[in-house]
Write a protein that holds these residues in place. Structure first.
Motif, PDB file in Angstrom:
ATOM      1  N   ARG A 368       5.157  -2.110 -25.527  1.00  0.00           N
ATOM      2  CA  ARG A 368       6.180  -1.937 -24.496  1.00  0.00           C
ATOM      3  C   ARG A 368       5.707  -1.088 -23.316  1.00  0.00           C
ATOM      4  O   ARG A 368       6.373  -1.013 -22.293  1.00  0.00           O
ATOM      5  CB  ARG A 368       7.446  -1.336 -25.122  1.00  0.00           C
ATOM      6  CG  ARG A 368       8.209  -2.275 -26.027  1.00  0.00           C
ATOM      7  CD  ARG A 368       9.123  -3.234 -25.237  1.00  0.00           C
ATOM      8  NE  ARG A 368      10.204  -2.473 -24.613  1.00  0.00           N
ATOM      9  CZ  ARG A 368      10.289  -2.242 -23.318  1.00  0.00           C
ATOM     10  NH1 ARG A 368       9.378  -2.713 -22.486  1.00  0.00           N
ATOM     11  NH2 ARG A 368      11.290  -1.557 -22.828  1.00  0.00           N
ATOM     12  N   PHE A 369       4.546  -0.435 -23.453  1.00  0.00           N
ATOM     13  CA  PHE A 369       4.072   0.418 -22.353  1.00  0.00           C
ATOM     14  C   PHE A 369       3.379  -0.357 -21.224  1.00  0.00           C
ATOM     15  O   PHE A 369       3.012   0.236 -20.213  1.00  0.00           O
ATOM     16  CB  PHE A 369       3.132   1.502 -22.890  1.00  0.00           C
ATOM     17  CG  PHE A 369       3.852   2.556 -23.691  1.00  0.00           C
ATOM     18  CD1 PHE A 369       4.625   3.522 -23.051  1.00  0.00           C
ATOM     19  CD2 PHE A 369       3.777   2.580 -25.076  1.00  0.00           C
ATOM     20  CE1 PHE A 369       5.303   4.490 -23.781  1.00  0.00           C
ATOM     21  CE2 PHE A 369       4.451   3.540 -25.816  1.00  0.00           C
ATOM     22  CZ  PHE A 369       5.218   4.493 -25.169  1.00  0.00           C
ATOM     23  N   ASP A 371       3.439  -1.716 -18.240  1.00  0.00           N
ATOM     24  CA  ASP A 371       4.472  -1.602 -17.212  1.00  0.00           C
ATOM     25  C   ASP A 371       3.934  -0.660 -16.140  1.00  0.00           C
ATOM     26  O   ASP A 371       3.347   0.377 -16.475  1.00  0.00           O
ATOM     27  CB  ASP A 371       5.721  -1.023 -17.908  1.00  0.00           C
ATOM     28  CG  ASP A 371       6.847  -0.698 -16.948  1.00  0.00           C
ATOM     29  OD1 ASP A 371       7.854  -1.401 -16.976  1.00  0.00           O
ATOM     30  OD2 ASP A 371       6.723   0.290 -16.185  1.00  0.00           O
ATOM     31  N   GLY A 373       5.323   1.424 -14.149  1.00  0.00           N
ATOM     32  CA  GLY A 373       5.873   2.777 -14.240  1.00  0.00           C
ATOM     33  C   GLY A 373       5.212   3.560 -15.360  1.00  0.00           C
ATOM     34  O   GLY A 373       4.784   4.711 -15.170  1.00  0.00           O
ATOM     35  N   GLU A 374       5.091   2.929 -16.530  1.00  0.00           N
ATOM     36  CA  GLU A 374       4.515   3.606 -17.695  1.00  0.00           C
ATOM     37  C   GLU A 374       3.028   3.900 -17.505  1.00  0.00           C
ATOM     38  O   GLU A 374       2.490   4.823 -18.091  1.00  0.00           O
ATOM     39  CB  GLU A 374       4.730   2.765 -18.962  1.00  0.00           C
ATOM     40  CG  GLU A 374       6.197   2.602 -19.355  1.00  0.00           C
ATOM     41  CD  GLU A 374       6.836   3.930 -19.751  1.00  0.00           C
ATOM     42  OE1 GLU A 374       6.123   4.807 -20.260  1.00  0.00           O
ATOM     43  OE2 GLU A 374       8.062   4.080 -19.539  1.00  0.00           O
ATOM     44  N   PHE A 375       2.346   3.097 -16.682  1.00  0.00           N
ATOM     45  CA  PHE A 375       0.934   3.334 -16.399  1.00  0.00           C
ATOM     46  C   PHE A 375       0.762   4.371 -15.282  1.00  0.00           C
ATOM     47  O   PHE A 375      -0.350   4.734 -14.929  1.00  0.00           O
ATOM     48  CB  PHE A 375       0.243   2.020 -15.978  1.00  0.00           C
ATOM     49  CG  PHE A 375      -0.231   1.169 -17.142  1.00  0.00           C
ATOM     50  CD1 PHE A 375       0.378   1.226 -18.385  1.00  0.00           C
ATOM     51  CD2 PHE A 375      -1.304   0.298 -16.990  1.00  0.00           C
ATOM     52  CE1 PHE A 375      -0.059   0.445 -19.449  1.00  0.00           C
ATOM     53  CE2 PHE A 375      -1.750  -0.496 -18.043  1.00  0.00           C
ATOM     54  CZ  PHE A 375      -1.124  -0.419 -19.272  1.00  0.00           C
ATOM     55  N   GLY A 376       1.878   4.776 -14.682  1.00  0.00           N
ATOM     56  CA  GLY A 376       1.808   5.770 -13.616  1.00  0.00           C
ATOM     57  C   GLY A 376       1.505   5.193 -12.244  1.00  0.00           C
ATOM     58  O   GLY A 376       1.046   5.896 -11.353  1.00  0.00           O
ATOM     59  N   PHE A 377       1.769   3.902 -12.065  1.00  0.00           N
ATOM     60  CA  PHE A 377       1.472   3.270 -10.773  1.00  0.00           C
ATOM     61  C   PHE A 377       2.556   3.538  -9.729  1.00  0.00           C
ATOM     62  O   PHE A 377       2.375   3.210  -8.560  1.00  0.00           O
ATOM     63  CB  PHE A 377       1.308   1.758 -10.922  1.00  0.00           C
ATOM     64  CG  PHE A 377       0.115   1.340 -11.726  1.00  0.00           C
ATOM     65  CD1 PHE A 377      -0.809   2.268 -12.172  1.00  0.00           C
ATOM     66  CD2 PHE A 377      -0.095   0.006 -12.047  1.00  0.00           C
ATOM     67  CE1 PHE A 377      -1.913   1.888 -12.920  1.00  0.00           C
ATOM     68  CE2 PHE A 377      -1.195  -0.389 -12.786  1.00  0.00           C
ATOM     69  CZ  PHE A 377      -2.093   0.552 -13.225  1.00  0.00           C
ATOM     70  N   PRO A 393      -0.185  -4.726 -15.251  1.00  0.00           N
ATOM     71  CA  PRO A 393       0.762  -4.275 -14.223  1.00  0.00           C
ATOM     72  C   PRO A 393       0.103  -4.241 -12.845  1.00  0.00           C
ATOM     73  O   PRO A 393      -1.002  -3.725 -12.698  1.00  0.00           O
ATOM     74  CB  PRO A 393       1.124  -2.856 -14.681  1.00  0.00           C
ATOM     75  CG  PRO A 393       0.782  -2.811 -16.131  1.00  0.00           C
ATOM     76  CD  PRO A 393      -0.374  -3.729 -16.320  1.00  0.00           C
TER      77      PRO A 393
ATOM     78  N   ARG B 101      -1.627   9.922 -19.510  1.00  0.00           N
ATOM     79  CA  ARG B 101      -0.190   9.955 -19.255  1.00  0.00           C
ATOM     80  C   ARG B 101       0.446  11.163 -19.940  1.00  0.00           C
ATOM     81  O   ARG B 101      -0.047  11.640 -20.973  1.00  0.00           O
ATOM     82  CB  ARG B 101       0.457   8.668 -19.764  1.00  0.00           C
ATOM     83  CG  ARG B 101      -0.059   7.415 -19.058  1.00  0.00           C
ATOM     84  CD  ARG B 101       0.315   7.410 -17.590  1.00  0.00           C
ATOM     85  NE  ARG B 101       1.756   7.466 -17.442  1.00  0.00           N
ATOM     86  CZ  ARG B 101       2.389   7.910 -16.354  1.00  0.00           C
ATOM     87  NH1 ARG B 101       1.702   8.383 -15.332  1.00  0.00           N
ATOM     88  NH2 ARG B 101       3.697   7.915 -16.281  1.00  0.00           N
ATOM     89  N   ILE B 107      -5.383   5.817 -21.000  1.00  0.00           N
ATOM     90  CA  ILE B 107      -5.586   4.451 -20.528  1.00  0.00           C
ATOM     91  C   ILE B 107      -6.938   4.347 -19.837  1.00  0.00           C
ATOM     92  O   ILE B 107      -7.221   5.109 -18.915  1.00  0.00           O
ATOM     93  CB  ILE B 107      -4.469   4.049 -19.526  1.00  0.00           C
ATOM     94  CG1 ILE B 107      -3.082   4.261 -20.159  1.00  0.00           C
ATOM     95  CG2 ILE B 107      -4.648   2.608 -19.050  1.00  0.00           C
ATOM     96  CD1 ILE B 107      -1.921   3.991 -19.199  1.00  0.00           C
TER      97      ILE B 107
END
Lengths: 413, 413
Positions: A368-369, A371, A373-377, A393, B101, B107
Motif C-alpha cells: 500500500r505504500f 504512492d 505521498g508515501e514516497f515523499g514526492f 509513483p 521515510r 527506499i
C-alpha cells in the motif's frame, strides 16, 4: 464534436509561453488558480449539483455519488492542494549533466517541460484541479478529458482555473478541458500527434487497454495492480498477517492493494490459519489452491483468479514449494506494479529484490505504500506500470523531459 | 509466419536470467560474441553473398550494394565495436536515489534493465551486432527485425552471436532475429504486448509512422530530422557559411544534417551570396523564398520544401525579419531533432536556447554533432525525437529503467 486539433494548437501555443516562465511566475499562477477556485465555489457547486442529479437519476449508487459530490469544504481542500504544489521544488531548468568535449563543445543537459500533456481520467472532479496544478508547476500545457458523470463540475473547475491563469497573466489555454464526453473525443485525444507530447490515462483496465490500442502519441500506462505478498518460510508470522490484512483490506479498491497471497509450504500450515482468521474478520473472501484448501476451508481458486485485479474483498491464495515458484508465479501474473516478500532472512530478501520485475519491490512492508505521498514526492500524477520514462509513483520530475544545449565557437565535423 | 509470441516468451525468459548477471558475466559474453563473429567470418560472408546477389538481381544501385556488402575487414570492425562496448560503464545497478521515510521505510531507486527490447531496422547488417551488444551490456534481451535485403547476413550474424552467448553460459535467446522479412512480422512485433518493454524503430519516416500507428508496446521514435540553421543578424558570416555547408553537405543523408537555412533580413544581403557560392561548390541546390531570390538566383521554395527532410543536396532558404520569426518557423516545421543559431550576441544565443523545443539546440556549431559518439557516450542505439524517456542520442543508460526497492520492518498503512 469539438475539433481537438484546435485545442492542440492552442495548447502548443500556451506551452511555448509557459516553457520560458520562471518558478515565481508559475507559483503566482497557481496561487491565482487556487484563489479562483475558492471565489467560484458557488458556481462549481451548482454545476456539481447538475452532475449529481443526473447521476442519481441514472440510479448511481451511494458510494459513487459520494465520490462525485463536491462541497465547499472539498473545493477548499482542492485549492489547498493546489497551494501545496507551490511549495514543491520546481524541476524545470535543473542541469542534469555537463559535458566538455575535446573539440571545445560544451554540452549541458537541462530539464525542460514535456510540452503538452493529455490526461484522460474517470475519477472524481478534483483530478481536474490536481492534474492542472502539477502540469502548470512543470510548465506544461494540459488537455484534460474527464468522465461524463462529472462533466459540468469539470467544466466549472476548468473555467475557474483558466480565469486564475489569465488573471496571473498566463494563457488560459494552458488548461483546457475537452467538453465532449463521448469515447470518440477520447480517441481523438489519443491520436493528436504533433500536439500531445505525453498522454496519461488514469482509470480502470479498460481505459488503459483502449489507450494503448488507439494511441499514436506517447503514453504512460498507469495503475493496473495485480500485487502479490509472498510469505517466505522464514517469515515473522505475525508481521505477515498484519501486512497481508493491510495490503488486502485497508482499501481494497486501489491499485497498490494486494490481490494474491503466496505462502511457502514450510510455513503454510502455521501461517494460513492465523491469516485466515484475521482476513475473515476484515471481511475478505479467500480463494485458495488445493494445498491451501487442505489447511483452511475456502473457495477453490481458478487460474483466472490469479490473473484478476479484484479491487475487492477477495484474495487468491497459493501455497508454493519454493521462492523460485513464488517468483515464477509473480513473473507470470504480475502487472509490474508492487510486489512484497515477508522474511527475516536477509539473503532471501536480497534474492527477491533482485529477481522481481516490478516498479516497487518490498521487504517486510505493505504494498500500500506505492504512492507519491508515501514516497515523499509531495504530489503524484499517477503510478506508472510500464518501464519507459517513469516507473511507479510519478511526481513533478516525471512530467519533464530534457534537452541538450550545446555551445561552440564554429565547430564543424 | 513465425509465432512471435514464442519469441517473446523465450526473450522474457532470457531477460530474467540476464537481469541478475553481474558486469563481468555480461562482458565475458560480449567478448565471446565478438570472437564468434570473427570465427564465423566465412559463414557470414557467404550468407552476405546471397543477399548481395539477390539485391544486384533486383537492380539495386551501387551505393546501396556497398552498404549491404560485408568483407572480412567489416566483420572484424563489427567485432571490434562489440569489444569496445565491454569498456563502457555498466549503468545497471546504479543507485539513483535513496529515500528514508519518517515511518522507517528505506527506499532505494536502482537502475534495472528494460527487459525485452525490440529493434526494427532497415539499415546495414552491422546494426544486428551493434544493437545486440548494447542490449546485452544493459542486460536486456533483444528481438531484432532487420530489412529483407540483408536477411541472410542478419541470420548468419545472429547465429554467430547466439553461439557466443551460449559458449559464455548465457541463454542464446537473449538475441533473437525474426526470420520473416514481411511487414506482417514487423507489425506483430509492434503488437507484442506483455513481452516487449520497449520498441525502437530505426529507419526512414515511413517505418517510424507505421510503428507509431500500429504499436501497442512502448515506442521511442527516432531519427527524423528536419533541422534548421538560423543565421542571426549578429552572426560571424564566415562561421555561418562554414556551419551551413558542413551541416548540409558533409553527409546529407543523415538525420542531423540541416534541411533549411533561416537568415535574418539585416544580414541576408551580405550573407546569402557568400553562402550560395560555397554551397554551390559543395553541389547543393538552393530553394529560396521570394526575398532570398531577390538576393541570389535560385529555385522558388514551396511550403512543402520547408516541411521536407530532403536527406539530399537540397537546401530550403528563408529570410526572416526577426528571431521571433525564425523561432516560429522552427516551431512550425521542426521535428524536434537539432536546431542551431549562429550569432556573436550572447543574449540572442540564450534566448534561442531557451525558446527552441528540440533534443539538441546549438549555438555556433553544426547540427551534425547530434550523435552518441560526438557527445562522448561511447555508443548509440539511435537518436530519439520524442520527449518521453529519452531525447537525442541514446546511449546505454537510455536502455535501462529503474525500480524502487523498499525495506521495512513490518510497516503498514
Amino acid at each position: 464534436m469539438t475539433d481537438l486539433t484546435m485545442l492542440g494548437k492552442k495548447a502548443k501555443k500556451a506551452a511555448r509561453v509557459l516553457a520560458t516562465c520562471d518558478t515565481a511566475t508559475k507559483n503566482a499562477a497557481l496561487a491565482a488558480m487556487a484563489l479562483s477556485l475558492r471565489q467560484n465555489t458557488d458556481r462549481i457547486l451548482s454545476a456539481n449539483e447538475r452532475d449529481v442529479a443526473a447521476a442519481r437519476e441514472k440510479g448511481t449508487g451511494d458510494a459513487l455519488l459520494d465520490r462525485l459530490r463536491l462541497t465547499a469544504k472539498r473545493i477548499d481542500a482542492m485549492a489547498a492542494d493546489m497551494e501545496h504544489v507551490i511549495t514543491l521544488e520546481d524541476p524545470v531548468g535543473t542541469v542534469l549533466d555537463t559535458i566538455h568535449r575535446p573539440n571545445g563543445l560544451s554540452i549541458t543537459k537541462v530539464r525542460v517541460p514535456m510540452g503538452v500533456i493529455g490526461i484522460i481520467y474517470e475519477s472524481r472532479p478534483n483530478v481536474t484541479a490536481d492534474a492542472a496544478a502539477l502540469c502548470i508547476k512543470t510548465a506544461n500545457a494540459v488537455i484534460l478529458k474527464g468522465g461524463s458523470d462529472a462533466i459540468f463540475s469539470n467544466l466549472a473547475i476548468a473555467d475557474a482555473l483558466r480565469e486564475g491563469l489569465e488573471g496571473a497573466g498566463l494563457p488560459a489555454d494552458a488548461v483546457q478541458l475537452v467538453p465532449d464526453t463521448d469515447r470518440a473525443a477520447a480517441t481523438a485525444l489519443m491520436r493528436l500527434r504533433g500536439y500531445v507530447d505525453l498522454l496519461i490515462p488514469r482509470g480502470g483496465a479498460a481505459l488503459i487497454r483502449s489507450t494503448v490500442e488507439n494511441a499514436t502519441v506517447p503514453v504512460i500506462e498507469t495503475g493496473t495492480g495485480n500485487c502479490h505478498i509472498y510469505i517466505d518460510r522464514d517469515a515473522d508470522k505475525a508481521m505477515g498477517v498484519s501486512i497481508i490484512v493491510n495490503a488486502k483490506a485497508q482499501r481494497p479498491g486501489v491499485c497498490n492493494a494486494a490481490e494474491t497471497l503466496l505462502v511457502h509450504e514450510k510455513i503454510a500450515a502455521d501461517f494460513l490459519p492465523l491469516a485466515a482468521a484475521s482476513l475473515e474478520k476484515a471481511g475478505v473472501e479467500i480463494r485458495g489452491c488445493e494445498r491451501t484448501r487442505q489447511i483452511i476451508p475456502c473457495t477453490p481458486a481458478t487460474e483466472e483468479d490469479y490473473a484478476t485485479e479484484f479491487l475487492d474483498y477477495i484474495l487468491a491464495v497459493r501455497v508454493v514449494p519454493s521462492i523460485e515458484d513464488a517468483l515464477s508465479h509473480i513473473a507470470a501474473y504480475s502487472t509490474l506494479h508492487s510486489e512484497a516478500i515477508v522474511t527475516e532472512n536477509d539473503e532471501t530478501a536480497d534474492y527477491f529484490l533482485r529477481h522481481v520485475d516490478a516498479a516497487a519491490v518490498y521487504v517486510n512492508a505493505s504494498t500500500r505504500f506505492t504512492d507519491g505521498g508515501e514516497f515523499g514526492f509531495g504530489a503524484e500524477i499517477g503510478i506508472s506500470t510500464q518501464k519507459l520514462h517513469a516507473r511507479g509513483p510519478m511526481g513533478l520530475s516525471e512530467l519533464t523531459s530534457y534537452q541538450y544545449r550545446i555551445r561552440g565557437n564554429g565547430q564543424i565535423r
